[in-house]
Scaffold this motif. Structure first.
Motif, short mmCIF file in Angstrom:
data_model
loop_
_atom_site.label_atom_id
_atom_site.label_comp_id
_atom_site.label_asym_id
_atom_site.label_seq_id
_atom_site.Cartn_x
_atom_site.Cartn_y
_atom_site.Cartn_z
N ALA A 52 0.84 -1.21 0.00
CA ALA A 52 0.00 0.00 0.00
C ALA A 52 0.87 1.25 0.00
CB ALA A 52 -0.93 -0.01 1.21
N LEU A 53 1.94 1.24 0.77
CA LEU A 53 2.83 2.40 0.82
C LEU A 53 3.50 2.64 -0.52
CD1 LEU A 53 4.33 4.61 2.36
CD2 LEU A 53 5.97 2.88 3.13
N SER A 54 3.97 1.60 -1.17
CA SER A 54 4.61 1.75 -2.49
C SER A 54 3.64 2.35 -3.49
CB SER A 54 5.10 0.38 -3.00
OG SER A 54 6.16 -0.11 -2.20
N ALA A 55 2.39 1.86 -3.46
CA ALA A 55 1.38 2.42 -4.36
C ALA A 55 1.14 3.90 -4.06
CB ALA A 55 0.08 1.63 -4.23
N GLY A 56 1.09 4.25 -2.77
CA GLY A 56 0.87 5.65 -2.39
C GLY A 56 2.00 6.55 -2.86
N SER B 24 -5.72 15.63 -13.15
CA SER B 24 -4.80 14.50 -12.98
C SER B 24 -4.18 14.49 -11.59
CB SER B 24 -3.69 14.57 -14.04
OG SER B 24 -4.22 14.42 -15.33
N VAL B 25 -3.81 15.67 -11.11
CA VAL B 25 -3.25 15.76 -9.76
C VAL B 25 -4.28 15.31 -8.74
CG1 VAL B 25 -2.26 17.28 -8.02
CG2 VAL B 25 -1.68 17.61 -10.41
N GLY B 26 -5.52 15.77 -8.91
CA GLY B 26 -6.58 15.40 -7.97
C GLY B 26 -6.80 13.90 -7.91
N ARG B 27 -6.80 13.26 -9.08
CA ARG B 27 -6.99 11.80 -9.10
C ARG B 27 -5.83 11.07 -8.43
NH1 ARG B 27 -9.02 13.01 -14.34
NH2 ARG B 27 -6.97 12.59 -15.27
N ALA B 28 -4.61 11.55 -8.69
CA ALA B 28 -3.44 10.90 -8.11
C ALA B 28 -3.40 11.08 -6.60
CB ALA B 28 -2.16 11.44 -8.75
N VAL B 29 -3.75 12.28 -6.13
CA VAL B 29 -3.76 12.53 -4.69
C VAL B 29 -4.83 11.68 -4.01
CG1 VAL B 29 -4.29 14.25 -2.92
CG2 VAL B 29 -2.77 14.84 -4.81
N LEU B 30 -5.99 11.57 -4.64
CA LEU B 30 -7.05 10.73 -4.08
C LEU B 30 -6.60 9.28 -3.97
CD1 LEU B 30 -9.97 10.40 -3.11
CD2 LEU B 30 -10.66 10.13 -5.52
N ALA B 31 -5.90 8.79 -4.98
CA ALA B 31 -5.40 7.42 -4.94
C ALA B 31 -4.37 7.25 -3.82
CB ALA B 31 -4.78 7.05 -6.28
N ALA B 32 -3.53 8.27 -3.61
CA ALA B 32 -2.56 8.20 -2.51
C ALA B 32 -3.27 8.17 -1.16
CB ALA B 32 -1.60 9.39 -2.58
N LYS B 33 -4.34 8.95 -1.02
CA LYS B 33 -5.09 8.95 0.22
C LYS B 33 -5.76 7.59 0.46
CE LYS B 33 -6.15 12.06 2.55
NZ LYS B 33 -5.63 12.51 3.87
N LYS B 34 -6.18 6.94 -0.60
CA LYS B 34 -6.77 5.60 -0.46
C LYS B 34 -5.73 4.60 0.03
CE LYS B 34 -10.54 6.02 -3.83
NZ LYS B 34 -11.09 5.55 -5.13
N SER B 35 -4.48 4.77 -0.40
CA SER B 35 -3.40 3.91 0.11
C SER B 35 -3.21 4.14 1.60
CB SER B 35 -2.10 4.19 -0.65
OG SER B 35 -2.20 3.80 -2.00
N CYS B 36 -3.28 5.40 2.02
CA CYS B 36 -3.20 5.73 3.43
C CYS B 36 -4.32 5.04 4.21
CB CYS B 36 -3.28 7.24 3.61
SG CYS B 36 -3.63 7.81 5.29
N ASN B 37 -5.55 5.12 3.69
CA ASN B 37 -6.68 4.48 4.35
C ASN B 37 -6.53 2.97 4.41
OD1 ASN B 37 -7.85 7.01 4.64
ND2 ASN B 37 -9.08 6.83 2.78
N ARG B 38 -5.94 2.41 3.36
CA ARG B 38 -5.68 0.97 3.33
C ARG B 38 -4.72 0.58 4.46
NH1 ARG B 38 -6.60 -4.31 2.79
NH2 ARG B 38 -4.93 -5.47 1.80
#
Length: 222
Positions: free
Chosen positions: A133-137, A154-168
């Motif tokens: 999860a951390l690597s993906a974030g 694009s930045v918004g989508r990438a940041v949202l995906a990083a936040k999902k990794s944090c939640n994971r």
């Protein structure tokens, strides 16, 4: 002969001019942030090798000392650039927060390796999902930096995906602590609990990095 800045003023609108000046003067700041992420990614690789028994915790600890110094050098250079720059690609405060959060991830990974070496926990395989999860974030944060000057969406989508990794990582922490508490509480279980707490801290710092980027892009494109 007129200066490049004077030429830019004559040929570009105000918004385009601000963007171009940021690219001319401070593209190196984004590069340094990406370099910080690259150093942190190497630290994740070391931790991953340790969890797979490819290297010992003692060897991982030695490697992490060197990697941490590289991360500190990147951050020091970035802070120096911020002090000398007239124009920045996003607010100085957000750049500083982002850099600090990346540095906090690296420091917490160092603490994790140190704990593994001190506590001598035998089974580290349970940490693998956290590292995935951390690597993906980290990858998503870098994608956000790559797109930062070009595409708010694009930045918004990438940041949202990083936040999902944090939640994971937070969910993994809760699940694994619940599993530990369902067993007999032994000294080894308490040691694992401390290491899991450190991994949860890593995830929180990942989330803080995402928040800093989100704030930066909101201000830039407002």
């Amino acid at each position: 002969m007129s200066s490049p800045m004077a030429f830019a003023r004559r040929t570009m609108g105000p918004r385009r001019l601000r963007t171009r000046l940021a690219q001319l003067s401070n593209s190196g700041q984004v590069d340094l942030l990406r370099l910080q992420l690259g150093v942190t990614r190497r630290a994740v690789t070391v931790v991953g090798a340790m969890t797979l028994d490819e290297i010992s915790p003692a060897d991982a600890r030695e490697l992490m000392t060197s990697i941490e110094h590289e991360g500190d050098d990147c951050r020091a250079e970035l802070v120096d650039q911020l002090a000398r720059s007239l124009v920045t690609p996003m607010d100085r405060e957000d750049i500083y927060r982002l850099s600090r959060s990346i540095d906090d991830i690296l420091d917490s990974l160092r603490d994790l390796v140190r704990g593994c070496d001190l506590y001598q926990v035998n089974d580290l395989a349970r940490f693998a999902p956290f590292l995935e999860a951390l690597s993906a974030g980290i990858d998503h944060l870098e994608l956000a930096l790559i797109a930062f000057t070009d595409s708010r969406a694009s930045v918004g989508r990438a940041v949202l995906a990083a936040k999902k990794s944090c939640n994971r990582m937070r969910r993994l922490y809760q699940e694994q602590v619940a599993e530990l508490f369902a067993r007999e509480i032994t000294a080894d279980a308490l040691k694992e609990r401390e290491l899991l707490r450190t991994l949860d801290t890593v995830g929180l710092h990942l989330g803080a990095a995402g928040d800093a980027l989100a704030d930066g892009v909101m201000k830039r494109w407002h």
